[in-house]
Write a protein that holds these residues in place. Structure first.
Motif, PDB file in Angstrom:
ATOM      1  N   LEU A 134     101.322  46.592 -72.602  1.00  0.00           N
ATOM      2  CA  LEU A 134     100.731  47.504 -71.749  1.00  0.00           C
ATOM      3  C   LEU A 134      99.275  47.425 -71.513  1.00  0.00           C
ATOM      4  CD1 LEU A 134     100.865  49.812 -69.605  1.00  0.00           C
ATOM      5  CD2 LEU A 134     100.818  51.510 -71.343  1.00  0.00           C
ATOM      6  N   HIS A 135      98.610  47.395 -72.814  1.00  0.00           N
ATOM      7  CA  HIS A 135      97.002  47.396 -73.199  1.00  0.00           C
ATOM      8  C   HIS A 135      96.726  45.799 -72.388  1.00  0.00           C
ATOM      9  CE1 HIS A 135      96.534  51.162 -75.226  1.00  0.00           C
ATOM     10  NE2 HIS A 135      97.661  50.679 -76.002  1.00  0.00           N
ATOM     11  N   ASP A 136      97.221  44.669 -72.853  1.00  0.00           N
ATOM     12  CA  ASP A 136      96.832  43.551 -72.257  1.00  0.00           C
ATOM     13  C   ASP A 136      97.155  43.588 -70.696  1.00  0.00           C
ATOM     14  OD1 ASP A 136      96.567  42.510 -74.603  1.00  0.00           O
ATOM     15  OD2 ASP A 136      98.538  41.608 -74.814  1.00  0.00           O
ATOM     16  N   TYR A 137      97.891  44.386 -70.074  1.00  0.00           N
ATOM     17  CA  TYR A 137      98.111  44.270 -68.194  1.00  0.00           C
ATOM     18  C   TYR A 137      96.981  45.094 -68.026  1.00  0.00           C
ATOM     19  CZ  TYR A 137     100.210  45.232 -64.099  1.00  0.00           C
ATOM     20  OH  TYR A 137     100.611  45.379 -62.880  1.00  0.00           O
ATOM     21  N   LEU A 138      96.528  46.194 -68.598  1.00  0.00           N
ATOM     22  CA  LEU A 138      95.459  47.186 -68.148  1.00  0.00           C
ATOM     23  C   LEU A 138      94.212  46.270 -68.175  1.00  0.00           C
ATOM     24  CD1 LEU A 138      96.561  50.642 -69.641  1.00  0.00           C
ATOM     25  CD2 LEU A 138      96.899  49.786 -67.399  1.00  0.00           C
ATOM     26  N   ASN A 139      93.866  45.830 -69.396  1.00  0.00           N
ATOM     27  CA  ASN A 139      92.746  45.099 -69.447  1.00  0.00           C
ATOM     28  C   ASN A 139      92.622  43.778 -68.533  1.00  0.00           C
ATOM     29  OD1 ASN A 139      91.732  46.787 -71.500  1.00  0.00           O
ATOM     30  ND2 ASN A 139      92.589  45.662 -73.356  1.00  0.00           N
ATOM     31  N   TRP A 140      93.706  43.183 -68.364  1.00  0.00           N
ATOM     32  CA  TRP A 140      93.410  41.844 -67.794  1.00  0.00           C
ATOM     33  C   TRP A 140      93.990  41.960 -66.119  1.00  0.00           C
ATOM     34  CZ3 TRP A 140      90.452  38.443 -70.037  1.00  0.00           C
ATOM     35  CH2 TRP A 140      90.477  38.569 -71.484  1.00  0.00           C
ATOM     36  N   VAL A 141      94.571  42.869 -65.846  1.00  0.00           N
ATOM     37  CA  VAL A 141      94.921  43.158 -64.340  1.00  0.00           C
ATOM     38  C   VAL A 141      94.513  44.228 -63.757  1.00  0.00           C
ATOM     39  CG1 VAL A 141      96.950  43.105 -62.882  1.00  0.00           C
ATOM     40  CG2 VAL A 141      97.374  41.816 -64.958  1.00  0.00           C
ATOM     41  N   ILE A 142      94.676  45.342 -64.131  1.00  0.00           N
ATOM     42  CA  ILE A 142      94.196  46.710 -63.712  1.00  0.00           C
ATOM     43  C   ILE A 142      92.793  47.130 -63.617  1.00  0.00           C
ATOM     44  CG2 ILE A 142      94.870  49.063 -63.550  1.00  0.00           C
ATOM     45  CD1 ILE A 142      96.920  47.490 -62.726  1.00  0.00           C
ATOM     46  N   ILE A 143      92.255  46.653 -64.650  1.00  0.00           N
ATOM     47  CA  ILE A 143      90.873  46.915 -64.669  1.00  0.00           C
ATOM     48  C   ILE A 143      89.954  46.082 -63.877  1.00  0.00           C
ATOM     49  CG2 ILE A 143      88.776  47.250 -66.089  1.00  0.00           C
ATOM     50  CD1 ILE A 143      90.540  48.512 -68.187  1.00  0.00           C
ATOM     51  N   PRO A 144      90.121  44.734 -63.728  1.00  0.00           N
ATOM     52  CA  PRO A 144      89.447  43.913 -62.760  1.00  0.00           C
ATOM     53  C   PRO A 144      89.889  44.202 -61.321  1.00  0.00           C
ATOM     54  CG  PRO A 144      90.397  42.589 -64.531  1.00  0.00           C
ATOM     55  CD  PRO A 144      91.025  44.061 -64.590  1.00  0.00           C
ATOM     56  N   ILE A 145      90.904  44.725 -61.183  1.00  0.00           N
ATOM     57  CA  ILE A 145      91.181  45.273 -59.683  1.00  0.00           C
ATOM     58  C   ILE A 145      90.463  46.351 -59.237  1.00  0.00           C
ATOM     59  CG2 ILE A 145      92.739  46.105 -58.275  1.00  0.00           C
ATOM     60  CD1 ILE A 145      94.976  44.087 -59.571  1.00  0.00           C
ATOM     61  N   LEU A 146      90.503  47.266 -60.265  1.00  0.00           N
ATOM     62  CA  LEU A 146      89.550  48.509 -59.883  1.00  0.00           C
ATOM     63  C   LEU A 146      88.076  48.154 -59.989  1.00  0.00           C
ATOM     64  CD1 LEU A 146      91.428  51.265 -62.207  1.00  0.00           C
ATOM     65  CD2 LEU A 146      91.248  51.078 -59.763  1.00  0.00           C
ATOM     66  N   GLY A 147      87.656  47.465 -60.529  1.00  0.00           N
ATOM     67  CA  GLY A 147      86.095  46.998 -60.646  1.00  0.00           C
ATOM     68  C   GLY A 147      85.847  46.293 -59.354  1.00  0.00           C
ATOM     69  N   LEU A 148      86.883  45.397 -58.847  1.00  0.00           N
ATOM     70  CA  LEU A 148      86.570  44.737 -57.590  1.00  0.00           C
ATOM     71  C   LEU A 148      86.609  45.827 -56.316  1.00  0.00           C
ATOM     72  CD1 LEU A 148      86.133  42.077 -55.821  1.00  0.00           C
ATOM     73  CD2 LEU A 148      88.562  42.141 -55.721  1.00  0.00           C
ATOM     74  N   SER A 149      87.381  46.939 -56.660  1.00  0.00           N
ATOM     75  CA  SER A 149      87.695  47.851 -55.451  1.00  0.00           C
ATOM     76  C   SER A 149      86.372  48.751 -55.706  1.00  0.00           C
ATOM     77  CB  SER A 149      88.707  48.625 -55.656  1.00  0.00           C
ATOM     78  OG  SER A 149      88.908  49.339 -56.778  1.00  0.00           O
ATOM     79  N   VAL A 150      85.764  49.086 -56.809  1.00  0.00           N
ATOM     80  CA  VAL A 150      84.732  49.839 -56.639  1.00  0.00           C
ATOM     81  C   VAL A 150      83.482  49.250 -55.798  1.00  0.00           C
ATOM     82  CG1 VAL A 150      82.778  50.701 -58.421  1.00  0.00           C
ATOM     83  CG2 VAL A 150      84.998  51.340 -58.774  1.00  0.00           C
TER      84      VAL A 150
END
Length: 90
Positions: A3-19
C-alpha cells in the motif's frame, strides 16, 4: 506492491499533477465561478493529501484536520454561491 509503494509511486504523483493543473485553472479562470470551483478543488486535493499522509504515518488525528478542511470548504463554497446569486439578481 504494498500500500505504501502504491501511495508513493501512483497516488501522490497524480495528486501533485492535479494540484498544478487546478492551480493553473485558478489563475487563468475566465470567470469568478471557475475560480471558486478551482479553489474548492484545491482544498479537496489537500484533504486527499492529508488523508494519505495520515495513512502513511498511522496517525488518525490528521483525519480530524481533514474533516475541518472539508467543513470550511463546504461553507466557503456555499457562501460564494450565495454571493454570486445575490450579485446576479441586482
Amino acid at each position: 506492491m504494498s500500500l505504501h509503494d502504491y501511495l508513493n509511486w501512483v497516488i501522490i504523483p497524480i495528486l501533485g499533477l492535479s494540484v498544478i493543473l487546478v492551480f493553473i485553472r485558478f489563475l487563468k479562470g475566465p470567470s469568478l465561478p471557475d475560480r471558486v470551483i478551482a479553489l474548492d478543488m484545491l482544498i479537496l486535493i489537500s484533504i486527499c493529501i492529508i488523508a494519505i499522509y495520515s495513512i502513511q504515518a498511522t496517525q488518525s488525528t490528521f483525519l480530524d484536520i481533514a474533516m475541518l478542511f472539508a467543513l470550511i470548504a463546504f461553507l466557503s463554497t456555499a457562501a460564494y454561491a450565495f454571493y454570486l446569486e445575490q450579485r446576479e439578481r441586482k
